[in-house]
Design a protein around this motif. Structure first.
Motif, PDB file in Angstrom:
ATOM      1  N   ALA A 146       0.818  -1.212   0.000  1.00 37.41           N
ATOM      2  CA  ALA A 146       0.000   0.000   0.000  1.00 37.41           C
ATOM      3  C   ALA A 146       0.852   1.263   0.000  1.00 37.41           C
ATOM      4  O   ALA A 146       0.561   2.219  -0.730  1.00 37.41           O
ATOM      5  CB  ALA A 146      -0.925  -0.012   1.213  1.00 37.41           C
ATOM      6  N   ILE A 147       1.898   1.293   0.821  1.00 38.73           N
ATOM      7  CA  ILE A 147       2.765   2.484   0.864  1.00 38.73           C
ATOM      8  C   ILE A 147       3.399   2.707  -0.505  1.00 38.73           C
ATOM      9  O   ILE A 147       3.453   3.841  -1.015  1.00 38.73           O
ATOM     10  CB  ILE A 147       3.855   2.324   1.941  1.00 38.73           C
ATOM     11  CG1 ILE A 147       3.222   2.222   3.348  1.00 38.73           C
ATOM     12  CG2 ILE A 147       4.833   3.497   1.873  1.00 38.73           C
ATOM     13  CD1 ILE A 147       2.487   3.454   3.807  1.00 38.73           C
ATOM     14  N   GLY A 148       3.857   1.632  -1.138  1.00 38.15           N
ATOM     15  CA  GLY A 148       4.410   1.759  -2.481  1.00 38.15           C
ATOM     16  C   GLY A 148       3.370   2.231  -3.483  1.00 38.15           C
ATOM     17  O   GLY A 148       3.677   2.983  -4.412  1.00 38.15           O
ATOM     18  N   GLY A 149       2.129   1.807  -3.278  1.00 34.78           N
ATOM     19  CA  GLY A 149       1.058   2.230  -4.174  1.00 34.78           C
ATOM     20  C   GLY A 149       0.734   3.705  -4.080  1.00 34.78           C
ATOM     21  O   GLY A 149       0.238   4.303  -5.041  1.00 34.78           O
ATOM     22  N   LEU A 150       1.009   4.303  -2.940  1.00 34.16           N
ATOM     23  CA  LEU A 150       0.721   5.725  -2.765  1.00 34.16           C
ATOM     24  C   LEU A 150       1.580   6.590  -3.680  1.00 34.16           C
ATOM     25  O   LEU A 150       1.157   7.675  -4.103  1.00 34.16           O
ATOM     26  CB  LEU A 150       0.926   6.142  -1.306  1.00 34.16           C
ATOM     27  CG  LEU A 150      -0.094   5.620  -0.301  1.00 34.16           C
ATOM     28  CD1 LEU A 150       0.329   5.989   1.124  1.00 34.16           C
ATOM     29  CD2 LEU A 150      -1.486   6.166  -0.590  1.00 34.16           C
TER      30      LEU A 150
END
Length: 351
Positions: A175-179
């Motif tokens: 999720a953090i990478g997706g941000l």
């Protein structure tokens, strides 16, 4: 509002306590006649219970799944799949088993059902990571996405706290990478933030009270959302480093994600500050440091040296990370990546 493109991955999700009893129903719904159950050696007993529940649909158990989906194991599973006359796969377990199911389905066009027992999130992505000759590569294709996913929190109650914690942080990393992904959009951002918040609330409870079914449910919900993010957007430096360390040095998947997350976040923090700001509100203004402190508070591993990586391998890891590089918001700089790896190896708080 900026223009964006969002393509949803088709998925049939069955979520809730006791939902694993619906495996046979899902096989029938998908038109399957004989299902081969896949698992790791440690899950063989539970997989055989699933096989028994399938009744006349049972095609047996293949218990050879291992980390990083080595091609030779995939070939063994395909041989069993063909010999048993199966037309459906039931992947029972975490990322290792689900990866094997994807690899077999990608080559045989088998119907596949994932029964997720960890927080890996890969069960809702059309992405397959495979290892051959010490190199891990990824493939993205619609045929890789499981046809149905069953989330039964009761199956995760016995998941060891250590595995729960690293698996949950692995999901957070998606999720953090997706941000800050190049092809992010408002929908994936909503899923990413909801997923991270659910896991942030659930993991400390699980660490303290592993049998708490509500916390287990929240963690599975968060992992599902984080996995959706991973399946919808491109990957960046974080996943490149994890694939390098896993495929070339044999490091365990979830633990590597958990350790690297604060450091890869720090690497991109300045150039991705605006899109990471909502996540920073959950962990403090210093998102990278906050992620490190959170991991420490729930007993997660903090140093790559704890996983057995020799310091002498850091130079080679940095060199490999620069090859066939993924897009990243900050330009990949060999010296900076080597410094990132040193910090992660030592277990120092990023700053």
């Amino acid at each position: 509002m900026q223009a964006f493109t969002y393509s949803a991955n088709p998925a049939h999700i069955v979520f809730g306590a006791g939902s694993s009893k619906s495996v046979a129903d899902e096989v029938r719904r998908l038109g399957g006649n004989r299902a081969l159950v896949l698992c790791t050696p440690s899950q063989e007993e539970n997989a055989r219970l699933i096989n028994a529940q399938l009744g006349e649909l049972a095609g047996g158990v293949f218990s050879g799944a291992v980390m990083h989906t080595p091609l030779e194991i995939t070939r063994q599973a395909i041989d069993v799949y063909e010999r048993t006359g199966a037309d459906c796969l039931v992947a029972f377990g975490g990322g290792s088993t689900i990866g094997l199911g994807k690899a077999v389905a990608h080559r045989t066009n088998a119907v596949q059902i994932a029964v997720a027992t960890t927080y890996a999130g890969s069960e809702v992505t059309p992405i397959l990571g495979e290892t051959e000759n010490g190199v891990k590569t990824t493939v993205r294709d619609a045929s890789i996405l499981p046809d149905a996913v069953i989330y039964d929190p009761e199956l995760t109650v016995d998941l060891p706290v250590s595995t729960s914690v690293t698996s949950g942080l692995n999901a957070m990393a998606h999720a953090i990478g997706g941000l800050y992904a190049r092809d992010r959009n408002p929908i994936t951002t909503l899923m990413a933030l909801e997923g991270v918040q659910s896991l942030k609330e659930a993991l400390p409870v699980i660490a303290d009270r592993p049998n708490n079914v509500d916390a287990r449910s929240n963690a599975l919900y968060g992992a599902w959302l984080c996995g959706n993010v991973l399946g919808s957007v491109g990957m960046a430096l974080h996943h490149k480093l994890c694939h390098t360390l896993g495929g070339s040095f044999g490091l365990p998947h979830a633990e590597t994600h958990a350790i690297l997350l604060p450091h890869t976040t720090a690497y991109n923090a300045r150039l991705a500050a605006d899109v990471l700001a909502p996540a920073a509100k959950l962990f403090g203004d210093d998102l990278a440091g906050g992620l490190y402190d959170f991991a420490e508070s729930i007993g997660a591993p903090l140093a790559l040296k704890e996983l057995g990586l020799a310091e002498a391998n850091l130079d080679r890891a940095a060199d490999l990370a620069m090859k066939n590089a993924y897009w990243n918001p900050r330009t990949l700089e060999r010296g900076a990546i080597r410094g990132l790896l040193q910090c992660a190896w030592s277990g120092d708080r990023p700053g």
